[in-house]
Structure formats: structure tokens, C-alpha cells
Write an enzyme that holds these catalytic residues in place. Structure first.
Site, PDB file in Angstrom:
ATOM      1  CG  HIS A   1      -1.882  -0.925   1.233  1.00 40.21           C
ATOM      2  ND1 HIS A   1      -3.287  -0.635   1.840  1.00 40.21           N
ATOM      3  CD2 HIS A   1      -2.109  -2.165   0.683  1.00 40.21           C
ATOM      4  CE1 HIS A   1      -3.971  -1.569   1.608  1.00 40.21           C
ATOM      5  NE2 HIS A   1      -3.472  -2.577   1.035  1.00 40.21           N
TER       6      HIS A   1
ATOM      7  CE1 TYR B   1      -7.654  -8.477   4.743  1.00 42.05           C
ATOM      8  CE2 TYR B   1      -9.487  -6.829   4.360  1.00 42.05           C
ATOM      9  CZ  TYR B   1      -8.429  -7.635   4.052  1.00 42.05           C
ATOM     10  OH  TYR B   1      -8.482  -8.234   2.522  1.00 42.05           O
TER      11      TYR B   1
ATOM     12  CE  LYS C   1      -9.584 -10.805   3.811  1.00 41.59           C
ATOM     13  NZ  LYS C   1     -10.539 -10.764   2.759  1.00 41.59           N
TER      14      LYS C   1
ATOM     15  CE  LYS D   1      -5.959  -9.247   1.532  1.00 41.96           C
ATOM     16  NZ  LYS D   1      -6.879  -9.813   0.357  1.00 41.96           N
TER      17      LYS D   1
ATOM     18  CG  ASP E   1      -8.146 -12.822   0.396  1.00 41.17           C
ATOM     19  OD1 ASP E   1      -7.906 -13.527  -0.813  1.00 41.17           O
ATOM     20  OD2 ASP E   1      -8.742 -11.793   0.225  1.00 41.17           O
ATOM     21  N   PRO E   2      -5.101 -15.406   0.090  1.00 39.18           N
ATOM     22  CG  PRO E   2      -4.655 -17.553   0.038  1.00 39.18           C
ATOM     23  CD  PRO E   2      -5.706 -17.008  -0.092  1.00 39.18           C
ATOM     24  CG  ASN E   3      -5.971 -10.969  -2.674  1.00 40.27           C
ATOM     25  OD1 ASN E   3      -5.549 -10.261  -1.720  1.00 40.27           O
ATOM     26  ND2 ASN E   3      -7.378 -10.862  -2.972  1.00 40.27           N
TER      27      ASN E   3
ATOM     28  CD  GLU F   1     -11.752 -13.255   1.052  1.00 40.13           C
ATOM     29  OE1 GLU F   1     -11.972 -13.098   2.433  1.00 40.13           O
ATOM     30  OE2 GLU F   1     -11.430 -12.155   0.667  1.00 40.13           O
TER      31      GLU F   1
ATOM     32  CG  ASN G   1     -12.429 -10.334  -2.960  1.00 39.26           C
ATOM     33  OD1 ASN G   1     -12.036 -11.142  -1.940  1.00 39.26           O
ATOM     34  ND2 ASN G   1     -11.840  -9.605  -3.670  1.00 39.26           N
TER      35      ASN G   1
ATOM     36  CG  ASP H   1     -16.871  -3.976  -1.884  1.00 38.66           C
ATOM     37  OD1 ASP H   1     -17.503  -2.887  -2.040  1.00 38.66           O
ATOM     38  OD2 ASP H   1     -15.648  -3.861  -1.710  1.00 38.66           O
TER      39      ASP H   1
ATOM     40  CG  HIS I   1     -13.918  -7.118  -0.960  1.00 34.21           C
ATOM     41  ND1 HIS I   1     -14.093  -5.887  -1.788  1.00 34.21           N
ATOM     42  CD2 HIS I   1     -12.578  -7.641  -1.065  1.00 34.21           C
ATOM     43  CE1 HIS I   1     -12.827  -5.651  -2.047  1.00 34.21           C
ATOM     44  NE2 HIS I   1     -12.079  -6.617  -1.808  1.00 34.21           N
ATOM     45  CB  SER I   2     -13.767  -3.701   3.269  1.00 34.80           C
ATOM     46  OG  SER I   2     -12.137  -3.809   3.820  1.00 34.80           O
ATOM     47  CG  ASN I   3     -10.442  -2.767  -1.775  1.00 37.45           C
ATOM     48  OD1 ASN I   3      -9.020  -2.950  -1.672  1.00 37.45           O
ATOM     49  ND2 ASN I   3     -10.848  -2.972  -2.688  1.00 37.45           N
TER      50      ASN I   3
ATOM     51  CG  HIS J   1      -8.966  -2.397   4.189  1.00 36.84           C
ATOM     52  ND1 HIS J   1      -9.738  -3.234   3.759  1.00 36.84           N
ATOM     53  CD2 HIS J   1      -7.998  -2.458   3.659  1.00 36.84           C
ATOM     54  CE1 HIS J   1      -9.263  -4.236   2.939  1.00 36.84           C
ATOM     55  NE2 HIS J   1      -7.917  -3.587   2.901  1.00 36.84           N
TER      56      HIS J   1
ATOM     57  NE  ARG K   1      -4.593  -1.182  -3.436  1.00 35.76           N
ATOM     58  CZ  ARG K   1      -5.120  -2.131  -2.651  1.00 35.76           C
ATOM     59  NH1 ARG K   1      -6.332  -1.872  -2.684  1.00 35.76           N
ATOM     60  NH2 ARG K   1      -4.481  -2.875  -2.140  1.00 35.76           N
TER      61      ARG K   1
HETATM   62  O1  GKR Z   1      -6.216  -3.843   0.632  1.00 35.29           O
HETATM   63  O2  GKR Z   1      -4.315  -4.835   0.132  1.00 35.29           O
HETATM   64  C1  GKR Z   1      -5.493  -4.931   0.121  1.00 35.29           C
HETATM   65  C2  GKR Z   1      -6.538  -5.898  -0.024  1.00 35.29           C
HETATM   66  O3  GKR Z   1      -5.739  -6.649  -0.682  1.00 35.29           O
HETATM   67  C3  GKR Z   1      -7.638  -5.577  -1.120  1.00 35.29           C
HETATM   68  O4  GKR Z   1      -7.185  -4.924  -1.973  1.00 35.29           O
HETATM   69  C4  GKR Z   1      -8.502  -6.841  -1.494  1.00 35.29           C
HETATM   70  O5  GKR Z   1      -9.298  -6.146  -2.387  1.00 35.29           O
HETATM   71  O6  GKR Z   1      -9.382  -6.777   0.858  1.00 35.29           O
HETATM   72  C5  GKR Z   1      -9.252  -7.325  -0.538  1.00 35.29           C
HETATM   73  C6  GKR Z   1      -9.745  -8.667  -0.748  1.00 35.29           C
HETATM   74  O7  GKR Z   1     -10.478  -9.350   0.079  1.00 35.29           O
HETATM   75  O8  GKR Z   1      -9.530  -9.385  -1.578  1.00 35.29           O
HETATM   76 MG    MG Z   2     -10.499 -11.214  -0.749  1.00 37.58          MG
END
Ligand code: GKR
Ligand code: MG
Length: 437
Positions: free
Chosen positions: A34, A151, A205, A207, A236-238, A261, A284, A308, A335-337, A364, A417
Site C-alpha cells: 500500500h 483484518y 482475517k 491478508k 485470503d491469498p488473493n 478466500e 471476491n 462489496d 469484502h472491503s478495501n 480496513h 492505486r
Molecule cells: O487492501 O491490500 C488490500 C487488499 O488486498 C484488498 O485490495 C483486497 O481487495 O481486501 C481485499 C480482498 O479481500 O481481496
Molecule cells: Mg479477498
């Protein structure tokens, strides 16, 4: 042009778009780091009967331009006829498929955010005009305390914003923890302890997608040992894991996680993982819009869909998603940002009105310290936000705070971003990979 059944009760006469920047700590994720500021855009709709409706969306020049492009469509519209306004917006905004979301953890689309901003601001206006909370207009209040989840993030030292990457040695409690580095299981447990003590969250949770799966699984196991089986945990490993890694590490986490997630990419990949492990999967990233729902049903790609309202096109659309989830046996979570108080209020009204919401919502909010609504930071009670009782969203803009946050936007120089670029400032040559482990 009025819709066939417009109320003629009030008309939108002005639309103001204000980009803002709020301090944000150096939090790690799958796409990098970030920046010292997160960007948001605040929308104000004014009406001919003297009301102002508010909304907040993730900020970028692209979103601001998309909002400005529909201004002449919005002005003159009836905020009580969302169907008519949405139809007119659909004619003006270019079509956008779920593919436009992109492969980053967050959503890169603009059209859904335009819909979201207009829907939320119109609901705020409608609530103010009719003297009822937004949750009432979404079908009624089913809970007046909306639970949120802690989070956690791996992070470098620092709190972002004005403090840059420095650290305030005088800070105590969560304010101190918010600045400390957390790069291993002990750091994550310490962060969780401080966040839970400050906000009273009852679920947690983490990240992920930042380190090798073994390291993130170790952090989850450390949280499980520290907080016990009654505190639900999520990772949440995205979508950075392969299908094989998701199965291997998912099995390790059976009985430990409430849900995993987005371990991997695509509905087909998620479906394969889901068949192989005994752990609910949430998303998400693979089911992110109404276009994706037929595939979700056909492939059975997930157990829980994270709505979201910023990315599903507003609060009404999120309620439509909840109805789909009820029909097809999916759970709903949120979900959030990074966000400020207008979004937190909108999320809370949605959570208050969604009958089948059975999980604590992501937020967040604890990572920020500034606020743009009157009264400053919104308080959590035992991990919940109490639904505001005032008409509409129940929040008012603090114009001085908004002006300061806009000034921060003008000075920070960010226009979108880009976590990869931020990470490269710390780790030269670092590159985002859509699948890493
Ligand atoms: O804020 O770095 C972040 C998160 O990775 C966010 O951008 C994600 O969209 O929170 C989010 C998620 O659940 O994937
Ligand atoms: Mg996620």
C-alpha cells in the site's frame, strides 16, 4: 429526462466529486505494498428541496472522470427512481464485462463504481426525504448491530500519511501496533491481539499472498493457538496459489479456518479445489459480477460470495446478489478495501438489511486514523457498528476535514492505486505475478 413514474418529489440539481487521500500504512498484499495514502472519492448530490446525499468510492482519476461524464445525466433525475436513473446511466457508460476487473486483489472497473456512487447517494437522499434509515429502504432492519472482522496485514514499519514511514514512539495500544512491522507469525499474533483489544472483533482475517504458503499457514495456526476454536479465522491469498498448492495447504487448514478466500484463480480452479478439500471457499475474485453467476452455479466454484457495494453496483445490487445466494445455497460475506466513514455507514446499512448475511464483514477501517464525517472516527462496540438511527446513511460531511483530505490528495501526487510501484520502492525489481506459489 424524467422516467415514466418519476415522483417529481425532488430533483437532483448539483453533483460534486471530491477526490481525497487518507494516510495508509505500508500494508503488504499479493500485488505489492500500500502507498502512504489511499485514495477515495466523495460524491455529494444536492436536490431542489435542499437535501444532500453522500457516497464514497475507491478513488482514481479514471473513476473521477467516469463520474464527471455522467453528471449531466444525473442532474435533473429523481433520486426516488433508481431504476430510471440506472437505465439512463447504462446508456451513458461503456459496457464492462467481469474481465475488466483485472487480476489484482482489488477491482479495476469504473462503471460499477459509478452505479454504486449514484445508488448510495440516492438512497441517502431518499432516506433523508422520507425520514427513515437506508436499511429500511433496503427491505427493513434485520439487525441493528452489524459485526465486523479484524483484518490483519503483513506490514512494514510505519503508519503512512503524514507520519510517512516513520514511527511515533509515544503511541500505545492499537495506535502503536498499527505502526509496528508484522512480518512473521509472532508479529501477526501481536497485531491481532492489539486490534481485537481495541475494537472487540470476534473473528479474524489475514491478508495473505505475501509469503510462501507455509509461512502464512504457520501464522494462521499461531492465531488458532492464541485465540482458540471460538474465534473464526480466514485467510485470503488473493488467488496467488496454484490449484495444487491450494489443495495441499487447504487440507492443512481444514478444521482451522472458517473459510479460505480466493486461494487460486478462475471459477474452474476454485471448483477443483472445492471438490478436493473440506473447507468452505469464499470469493471476491472469481465470482465478481452478475455475468459470473451462471458460471458460479454451473461449476459450484465457491461456498460464499463476498459482496462489496462499490464493485457490485450499489446497495440495491448487493441485495439482489444476496437473493441469488439464498436461491443457490451460497453464503454471503462482505469484502472491503481502504475506506472512510461514508462507506462504513453504507456497509453497515447493507449488513443491517441483509437477512442471509451470516459472517462478520471485512473492514480496513482500523488502518486509517482520519475521518471526513462529523463526529470523527466511527466507534466499534464489541466488534460491531451500531446502525445509525438518523434518516439516510446517518452521517454528515465534515467540510473542513473533507477540504484537508482533498488537500492531501493534491499534494500526494497519486492518481491511482499501484501497489507494485510502491513495493519496488522497497524491493527494487519486485514484480507482480498473477500466480506465484
Ligand atoms: O487492501 O491490500 C488490500 C487488499 O488486498 C484488498 O485490495 C483486497 O481487495 O481486501 C481485499 C480482498 O479481500 O481481496
Ligand atoms: Mg479477498
Amino acid at each position: 429526462m424524467p422516467g415514466a413514474t418519476d415522483s417529481f418529489f425532488m430533483r437532483i440539481t448539483e453533483m460534486h466529486i471530491t477526490p481525497i487521500a487518507l494516510g495508509d500504512p505500508p500494508l503488504l498484499n499479493a500485488a505489492g505494498l500500500h502507498a502512504p495514502y489511499c485514495l477515495r472519492t466523495v460524491v455529494e448530490l444536492r436536490t431542489d428541496n435542499g437535501l444532500t446525499g453522500l457516497a464514497e468510492v475507491p478513488g482514481s482519476v479514471a473513476v473521477d472522470q467516469a463520474l464527471a461524464a455522467v453528471r449531466d445525466t444525473v442532474i435533473g433525475s429523481d433520486p426516488l427512481n433508481w431504476h430510471a436513473l440506472r437505465a439512463r446511466l447504462a446508456e451513458r457508460c461503456s459496457p464492462e464485462t467481469s474481465g475488466a476487473r483485472g487480476d489484482k486483489p482489488w477491482d479495476g472497473r469504473t462503471r460499477v463504481q459509478v452505479y454504486s456512487a449514484m445508488d448510495v447517494a440516492c438512497l441517502d437522499l431518499a432516506g433523508r426525504a422520507l425520514g427513515v434509515p437506508v436499511a429500511t429502504l433496503l427491505g427493513g432492519i434485520v439487525r441493528d448491530r452489524v459485526p465486523y472482522s479484524a483484518y490483519l496485514f503483513y506490514k512494514f514499519e510505519g503508519a503512512g500519511g503524514e507520519l510517512g514511514f516513520g514511527i511515533d514512539r509515544e503511541a500505545t495500544g492499537w495506535a502503536a501496533a498499527r505502526q509496528q512491522a508484522a512480518l512473521d507469525p509472532d508479529g501477526i499474533v501481536a497485531q491481532a491481539e492489539a486490534m481485537v483489544a481495541e475494537f472487540g472483533f470476534k473473528s479474524i482475517k489475514l491478508k495473505g499472498g505475501c509469503f510462501e504458503p507455509s509461512q502464512e499457514v504457520a501464522a494462521i495456526k499461531a492465531l488458532h493457538r492464541r485465540f482458540g476454536p471460538d474465534v473464526p479465522l480466514r485467510l485470503d491469498p488473493n488467488a496467488l496459489w496454484t490449484v495444487a498448492s491450494s489443495i495441499q495447504w487447504g487440507r492443512e487448514l481444514e478444521g482451522v479456518l472458517e473459510y479460505l478466500e480466493d486461494p487460486c484463480r478462475t471459477q474452474a480452479g476454485m471448483a477443483e479445489v472445492r471438490r478436493a478439500i473440506k473447507l468452505p471457499l469464499a470469493t471476491n475474485m472469481c465470482t465478481t459480477s452478475f455475468d459470473d453467476l451462471p458460471g458460479s452455479v454451473r461449476l459450484e466454484s465457491e461456498d460464499i460470495i463476498l459482496t462489496d457495494h462499490h464493485f457490485w453496483g450499489g446497495l440495491h445490487s448487493s441485495m439482489e446478489l444476496a437473493a441469488h445466494c439464498r436461491t443457490f445455497g451460497r453464503g454471503v460475506s462482505m469484502h472491503s478495501n481502504n475506506h472512510a466513514g461514508i462507506s462504513l455507514a453504507a456497509m453497515t446499512h447493507l449488513g443491517a438489511a441483509m437477512p442471509n448475511l451470516s459472517y462478520a464483514l471485512d473492514t480496513h477501517y482500523p488502518w486509517q486514523s482520519e475521518e471526513i464525517v462529523v463526529g470523527g472516527r466511527i466507534q466499534f462496540e464489541d466488534g460491531c457498528v451500531v446502525l445509525p438511527k438518523e434518516p439516510g446513511l446517518g452521517v454528515e460531511l465534515d467540510c473542513d476535514a473533507l477540504a484537508r483530505a482533498h488537500e492531501a490528495y493534491r499534494h500526494c501526487g497519486l492518481t491511482e492505486r499501484n501497489d507494485e510501484v510502491e513495493m519496488q520502492k522497497k524491493v527494487p525489481g519486485w514484480k507482480f505475478a498473477a500466480t506465484r506459489w
